[in-house]
Design a protein around this motif. Structure first.
Motif, PDB file in Angstrom:
ATOM      1  N   LEU A  56      -9.852   4.587 -18.267  1.00  0.00           N
ATOM      2  CA  LEU A  56      -9.528   3.353 -17.931  1.00  0.00           C
ATOM      3  C   LEU A  56      -8.851   3.162 -16.749  1.00  0.00           C
ATOM      4  O   LEU A  56      -8.740   2.027 -16.133  1.00  0.00           O
ATOM      5  N   LEU A  57      -8.247   4.096 -16.047  1.00  0.00           N
ATOM      6  CA  LEU A  57      -7.323   4.133 -15.092  1.00  0.00           C
ATOM      7  C   LEU A  57      -8.039   3.348 -13.738  1.00  0.00           C
ATOM      8  O   LEU A  57      -7.547   2.425 -13.283  1.00  0.00           O
ATOM      9  N   PRO A  58      -9.158   3.975 -13.439  1.00  0.00           N
ATOM     10  CA  PRO A  58      -9.974   3.163 -12.133  1.00  0.00           C
ATOM     11  C   PRO A  58     -10.342   1.994 -12.291  1.00  0.00           C
ATOM     12  O   PRO A  58     -10.327   0.955 -11.821  1.00  0.00           O
ATOM     13  N   LEU A  59     -10.917   1.644 -14.034  1.00  0.00           N
ATOM     14  CA  LEU A  59     -11.365   0.265 -14.209  1.00  0.00           C
ATOM     15  C   LEU A  59     -10.340  -0.798 -13.938  1.00  0.00           C
ATOM     16  O   LEU A  59     -10.196  -1.703 -13.545  1.00  0.00           O
ATOM     17  N   LEU A  60      -9.231  -0.424 -14.597  1.00  0.00           N
ATOM     18  CA  LEU A  60      -8.166  -1.335 -14.758  1.00  0.00           C
ATOM     19  C   LEU A  60      -7.252  -1.662 -13.317  1.00  0.00           C
ATOM     20  O   LEU A  60      -7.157  -2.742 -12.961  1.00  0.00           O
ATOM     21  N   LEU A  61      -6.998  -0.425 -12.578  1.00  0.00           N
ATOM     22  CA  LEU A  61      -6.360  -0.548 -11.310  1.00  0.00           C
ATOM     23  C   LEU A  61      -7.329  -1.120 -10.249  1.00  0.00           C
ATOM     24  O   LEU A  61      -7.101  -2.161  -9.521  1.00  0.00           O
ATOM     25  N   GLY A  62      -8.646  -1.111 -10.523  1.00  0.00           N
ATOM     26  CA  GLY A  62      -9.704  -1.629  -9.628  1.00  0.00           C
ATOM     27  C   GLY A  62      -9.724  -2.991  -9.914  1.00  0.00           C
ATOM     28  O   GLY A  62     -10.229  -3.915  -8.990  1.00  0.00           O
ATOM     29  N   THR A  63      -9.575  -3.532 -11.155  1.00  0.00           N
ATOM     30  CA  THR A  63      -9.604  -4.857 -11.555  1.00  0.00           C
ATOM     31  C   THR A  63      -8.321  -5.716 -11.517  1.00  0.00           C
ATOM     32  O   THR A  63      -8.622  -6.701 -10.889  1.00  0.00           O
ATOM     33  N   LEU A  64      -7.188  -5.145 -11.803  1.00  0.00           N
ATOM     34  CA  LEU A  64      -6.155  -6.039 -11.940  1.00  0.00           C
ATOM     35  C   LEU A  64      -5.017  -6.036 -10.745  1.00  0.00           C
ATOM     36  O   LEU A  64      -4.412  -6.740 -10.514  1.00  0.00           O
ATOM     37  N   VAL A  65      -5.040  -4.632  -9.964  1.00  0.00           N
ATOM     38  CA  VAL A  65      -4.273  -4.676  -8.955  1.00  0.00           C
ATOM     39  C   VAL A  65      -4.976  -5.364  -7.933  1.00  0.00           C
ATOM     40  O   VAL A  65      -6.229  -4.870  -7.388  1.00  0.00           O
ATOM     41  N   PRO A  66      -4.318  -6.167  -7.089  1.00  0.00           N
ATOM     42  CA  PRO A  66      -4.990  -6.841  -5.799  1.00  0.00           C
ATOM     43  C   PRO A  66      -5.781  -5.561  -4.759  1.00  0.00           C
ATOM     44  O   PRO A  66      -4.879  -4.677  -4.477  1.00  0.00           O
ATOM     45  N   ALA A  67      -6.833  -6.039  -4.490  1.00  0.00           N
ATOM     46  CA  ALA A  67      -7.437  -5.036  -3.791  1.00  0.00           C
ATOM     47  C   ALA A  67      -6.865  -5.316  -2.276  1.00  0.00           C
ATOM     48  O   ALA A  67      -6.786  -6.211  -1.535  1.00  0.00           O
ATOM     49  N   LYS A  68      -6.027  -4.072  -1.558  1.00  0.00           N
ATOM     50  CA  LYS A  68      -5.352  -4.514  -0.354  1.00  0.00           C
ATOM     51  C   LYS A  68      -5.830  -3.243   0.793  1.00  0.00           C
ATOM     52  O   LYS A  68      -5.988  -2.084   0.008  1.00  0.00           O
ATOM     53  N   PRO A  69      -6.161  -3.476   1.705  1.00  0.00           N
ATOM     54  CA  PRO A  69      -6.341  -2.506   2.763  1.00  0.00           C
ATOM     55  C   PRO A  69      -4.938  -1.370   2.865  1.00  0.00           C
ATOM     56  O   PRO A  69      -4.090  -1.969   2.621  1.00  0.00           O
ATOM     57  N   ALA A  70      -5.145  -0.277   3.297  1.00  0.00           N
ATOM     58  CA  ALA A  70      -3.807   0.589   3.370  1.00  0.00           C
ATOM     59  C   ALA A  70      -3.169  -0.018   4.639  1.00  0.00           C
ATOM     60  O   ALA A  70      -3.585  -0.760   5.494  1.00  0.00           O
ATOM     61  N   GLY A  71      -1.881  -0.017   4.323  1.00  0.00           N
ATOM     62  CA  GLY A  71      -0.968  -0.941   5.341  1.00  0.00           C
ATOM     63  C   GLY A  71       0.311   0.015   5.811  1.00  0.00           C
ATOM     64  O   GLY A  71       0.227   1.128   5.748  1.00  0.00           O
ATOM     65  N   SER A  72       1.423  -0.751   6.178  1.00  0.00           N
ATOM     66  CA  SER A  72       2.366  -0.184   6.500  1.00  0.00           C
ATOM     67  C   SER A  72       3.269   0.881   5.932  1.00  0.00           C
ATOM     68  O   SER A  72       3.694   1.800   5.949  1.00  0.00           O
ATOM     69  N   ALA A  73       3.123   0.419   4.597  1.00  0.00           N
ATOM     70  CA  ALA A  73       3.735   1.328   3.485  1.00  0.00           C
ATOM     71  C   ALA A  73       3.265   2.610   3.349  1.00  0.00           C
ATOM     72  O   ALA A  73       4.050   3.656   2.974  1.00  0.00           O
ATOM     73  N   LEU A  74       2.000   2.911   4.045  1.00  0.00           N
ATOM     74  CA  LEU A  74       1.557   4.417   3.937  1.00  0.00           C
ATOM     75  C   LEU A  74       1.764   5.018   5.443  1.00  0.00           C
ATOM     76  O   LEU A  74       1.201   6.077   5.550  1.00  0.00           O
ATOM     77  N   ILE A  75       2.364   4.266   6.246  1.00  0.00           N
ATOM     78  CA  ILE A  75       2.324   4.735   7.685  1.00  0.00           C
ATOM     79  C   ILE A  75       3.689   5.886   7.633  1.00  0.00           C
ATOM     80  O   ILE A  75       4.639   5.657   7.040  1.00  0.00           O
ATOM     81  N   ASP A  76       3.304   7.306   8.277  1.00  0.00           N
ATOM     82  CA  ASP A  76       4.165   7.981   8.562  1.00  0.00           C
ATOM     83  C   ASP A  76       4.437   7.988   9.935  1.00  0.00           C
ATOM     84  O   ASP A  76       3.924   8.340  10.778  1.00  0.00           O
ATOM     85  N   PRO A  77       5.675   7.468  10.238  1.00  0.00           N
ATOM     86  CA  PRO A  77       6.017   6.946  11.731  1.00  0.00           C
ATOM     87  C   PRO A  77       5.665   8.119  12.648  1.00  0.00           C
ATOM     88  O   PRO A  77       5.143   8.060  13.713  1.00  0.00           O
ATOM     89  N   ARG A  78       5.892   9.405  12.326  1.00  0.00           N
ATOM     90  CA  ARG A  78       5.754  10.764  13.141  1.00  0.00           C
ATOM     91  C   ARG A  78       4.250  10.820  13.416  1.00  0.00           C
ATOM     92  O   ARG A  78       3.984  11.944  14.051  1.00  0.00           O
ATOM     93  N   GLN A  79       3.475  10.508  12.555  1.00  0.00           N
ATOM     94  CA  GLN A  79       2.065  10.780  12.545  1.00  0.00           C
ATOM     95  C   GLN A  79       1.105   9.697  13.223  1.00  0.00           C
ATOM     96  O   GLN A  79      -0.050   9.819  13.471  1.00  0.00           O
ATOM     97  N   LEU A  80       1.928   8.532  13.547  1.00  0.00           N
ATOM     98  CA  LEU A  80       1.045   7.427  14.273  1.00  0.00           C
ATOM     99  C   LEU A  80       0.667   8.137  15.609  1.00  0.00           C
ATOM    100  O   LEU A  80       1.173   8.774  16.371  1.00  0.00           O
TER     101      LEU A  80
END
Lengths: 239, 344
Positions: A82-106
C-alpha cells in the motif's frame, strides 16, 4: 492452507492493490506529474508498465472466488504494497526541492557530463540553462564570461550563512530519475533576496560577475529583475 | 459471485486484527501524516518538505524500477509455463565454471538491469538451473548487456579501456562469486524459502497455471506481489538514506588510493541507481576520484545496492546473500585499489 469454496481474500486484496497502483501511475501520467519523478524519455515505458500492472491485477482478481483463502498472515505484506499507492495518492506530488540540497554538493557536476549541451554552440547567453553555465565555468576564460547577460528560471535556495541579499537559483539535473539528481545553481545578488522563500520559483535576469570560488572563479548573477513564476511543467534539466 | 458473506468475513478479519503489525504500518502513517502536512504541529513543520522529498525519491525509484521488475516477472512466468525442465537441463551447462561463465553472459541476449534479473534467476533456479549459473546471471547481466555497455561507452566518451575494465571485472567477480557459492556447504539452505517451495514442485493454485495468456498473467501477479515488497523496502531505505545522510559527508572524507575506493563503493550502495545510467554519475565524480574508485563504483553498484540486495532475498537465503556480499566486497575493493596503484 484451509481450502473451501468462498472468497480468496489474498487474490482480492492483492488484485485491488495492483489495480490501484496501475491507476495511480496512469493518473500521474495523465496529469503530467510523472516528470516530477523520472526523465520524460521513460514515460512511454511507464505507461505500458501501468497497463500491464492493471491487466495483471485484474488477472489476480479473477481468482477471487476460486478457493477460500485467508489474508490474515499477509497483513505486513499488504502494508508495504500500500505504501507507494497511498504515498503517490495522498502526499502532494512535489519536485525535489531545497530540502534535499546538500550545500557542499551543489554544482558538483564537473562540467564534463554535459558536453552535449555545449554553450559555445549558442552565442546568445540568455538562452543558456544552469547546466550550460556550469559547463561554461569549466570551459570559458573568466573574461569571456564577465558581463554576459543571463536569463534563468529555477527555485530559490538560501545557502546557510550566506549574505541576506544573496540566494541561489537552482535546478536539478536528472539523468534517469530523481535518485540520481545533481544540483546546478548560480548565486544571485539581489537586494530583496531575503524576501524570497526557499523553493519559490523565480526568473532571474541580470549579468554575470566573477568572484573567487574554491579553485575556479565563481559566477554570480548581478540581478536586474527577479520575477516570481509558476513551477515549470518540467522542473528538472536533462543533460 | 458470493462476494462478501458474514461467515467468510469473520475469520479473515479476526486474523487481520490479531496480526495487525504496527511495525509495518507505523512508517506508512508517519510518512502520510508528515508528507501531507495536514495537522502537523509547528515544531514538526520543518519536517514536511524533507518527508515530501523522501516520498519523491522513493516514488522515483519505485516508478523507475517497476517496468524492469514487471518485465522480469513476465519473463519468469513464460519460463515457468512454456520452458520445460528437460529442455532447460539440455541447454544450461552443469559444470560449475562453464555454467557461471555462460550465466554471466546471458545479459547479452536478454538485456535486463539488476531488478529484472532477480525474478528470471528465481524461476531458472526453480526449473533446476545450477546455482552458479543463476548467481552469475544475477551479478553479471546488469552490466554485461548491450544497453549498459553502450551507456558506459557514451558516458566515458568512447573510452574502451573503462568499458572493457567494467565488463571484465564484472565477469571476473560474477564468475568467482558463482563458483565460490557452489562450494559452500549446506547448498540446500542457500535458496530463499519461496524458491524452495517452488522447487518442491508445488501444485497450489498460483503455481499450477495453464499455458495461456491468463496463466502467464496469474503467475506474474503472484510473483509481482512477492517481489514488490522487497523493491518497496529497498526503495524506502535508499530514499531515507539519501534524504537524511548528506553525500558530502562521504565525499569529503576525500581521496587516497584506498579510501576513495571504499567511499565510492559505499556511495553506490547508498544511491541505488540503475546500471543503465550509473556511468553518467561516475563521470560526474571523475574529477574528484581516481579511476580505480570509479571502476569499483561501476562494478559494485549493479551487484550490491540497497534495493537489489533486498530483492535478492526473494531468491537466495539471508545466509547466501551475506556470503555473496561478503565475497564481492573484498574482490571489488582489491581490484579498485590495484587499479589505483597501477593506472597512470
Amino acid at each position: 492452507m484451509t481450502e473451501r469454496q468462498g472468497t480468496n481474500w489474498s487474490a482480492a486484496i492483492e488484485g485491488w492493490i495492483l489495480v490501484g497502483i496501475a491507476t495511480m501511475l496512469l493518473r500521474k501520467l495523465y496529469d503530467r506529474q510523472l516528470t516530477l519523478y523520472t526523465h520524460p524519455r521513460y514515460l512511454p515505458l511507464i505507461g505500458v508498465t501501468a497497463v500491464l500492472v492493471l491487466v495483471i491485477g485484474v488477472a489476480r482478481l479473477w481468482l477471487i472466488s476460486a478457493t477460500w483463502q485467508s489474508a490474515g498472515g499477509r497483513v505486513s505484506l499488504y502494508g508495504l504494497l500500500l505504501l507507494p499507492l497511498l504515498l503517490g495518492t495522498l502526499v502532494p506530488a512535489k519536485p525535489a526541492g531545497s530540502a534535499l540540497i546538500d550545500p557542499r554538493q551543489l554544482n558538483n557536476l564537473q562540467g564534463r557530463p554535459y558536453r552535449g549541451s555545449s554553450p559555445l554552440s549558442e552565442a546568445d547567453s540568455t538562452r543558456w540553462t544552469l547546466l550550460d553555465w556550469m559547463f561554461a565555468r569549466y570551459t570559458l576564460k573568466p573574461e569571456e564570461a564577465t558581463g554576459r547577460p543571463a536569463d534563468l528560471v529555477g527555485f530559490v535556495y538560501h545557502v546557510p550563512h550566506a549574505a541576506a541579499s544573496e540566494f541561489n537559483v537552482v535546478r536539478y539535473a536528472v539523468v534517469c530519475c530523481v535518485a540520481d539528481r545533481s544540483g546546478a545553481s548560480l548565486p544571485v545578488h539581489w537586494e530583496h533576496g531575503a524576501e524570497l522563500g526557499n523553493d519559490q520559483w523565480v526568473r532571474v535576469q541580470g549579468t554575470i560577475a566573477l568572484r573567487n570560488g574554491d579553485g575556479l572563479p565563481e559566477y554570480v548573477i548581478e540581478a536586474a529583475t527577479v520575477t516570481v513564476v509558476d513551477q515549470p511543467a518540467q522542473p528538472y534539466l536533462y543533460p | 459471485m458470493a462476494f462478501l458473506s458474514l461467515s467468510s468475513m469473520r475469520q479473515p478479519f479476526r486474523g487481520l486484527l490479531r496480526m495487525f503489525p504496527i511495525v509495518t504500518y507505523l512508517p506508512l502513517v508517519l510518512l502520510l501524516w508528515l508528507g501531507s502536512g495536514i495537522g502537523v504541529p509547528a515544531d514538526l513543520e520543518a519536517m514536511t518538505p524533507r518527508v515530501q522529498g523522501l516520498v519523491t525519491i522513493f516514488l522515483s525509484l519505485f516508478i523507475e524500477v517497476l517496468p524492469f521488475l514487471v518485465g522480469g516477472v513476465l519473463l519468469s512466468a513464460v519460463i515457468a509455463l512454456y520452458v520445460d525442465d528437460r529442455s532447460l537441463h539440455r541447454f544450461i551447462p552443469h559444470r560449475p565454471w562453464v555454467a557461471a561463465l555462460v550465466g554471466s553472459g546471458v545479459g547479452l541476449i536478454f538485456p535486463v538491469c539488476e531488478c529484472g534479473t532477480v525474478p528470471a534467476a528465481r524461476r531458472l533456479l526453480h526449473k533446476g538451473a545450477p546455482l552458479p549459473f543463476a548467481v552469475a546471471f544475477l551479478l553479471g547481466a546488469p552490466v554485461i548487456n548491450p544497453i549498459v555497455i553502450a551507456s558506459t561507452y557514451v558516458a566515458f566518451n568512447g573510452d574502451w579501456i573503462m568499458v572493457g575494465s567494467r565488463v571484465g571485472l564484472t565477469l571476473l567477480v560474477s564468475v568467482t562469486v558463482a563458483l565460490a557459492m557452489s562450494w559452500l556447504p549446506r547448498q540446500g539452505t542457500l535458496l530463499a524459502r519461496g524458491v524452495r517451495h517452488l522447487e518442491s514442485g508445488c501444485q497450489c493454485a498460483s503455481h499450477s497455471g495453464e499455458r495461456s495468456v491468463g496463466g502467464v498473467l496469474r503467475h506474474s501477479a503472484t510473483e509481482l506481489v512477492e517481489m514488490s515488497r522487497w523493491l518497496i523496502l529497498g526503495a524506502l531505505f535508499a530514499a531515507t538514506v539519501q534524504t537524511f545522510v548528506p553525500q558530502s559527508l562521504l565525499l569529503q572524507l576525500g581521496g587516497g588510493r584506498i579510501v576513495s575506493v571504499v567511499l565510492l563503493m559505499a556511495l553506490a550502495v547508498l544511491l541505488s541507481v540503475c546500471s543503465t545510467v550509473d556511468a553518467f554519475l561516475a563521470l560526474a565524480l571523475s574529477g574528484t576520484f581516481a579511476p580505480g574508485a570509479l571502476l569499483a563504483f561501476l562494478v559494485f553498484g549493479p551487484m550490491v545496492d540497497i534495493k537489489s540486495t533486498f530483492l535478492f532475498l526473494t531468491t537466495l537465503s539471508p545466509r547466501a546473500v551475506m556470503w555473496m556480499v561478503g565475497i564481492i566486497v573484498p574482490l571489488v575493493l582489491a581490484a579498485g585499489i590495484v587499479v589505483n596503484y597501477t593506472a597512470r
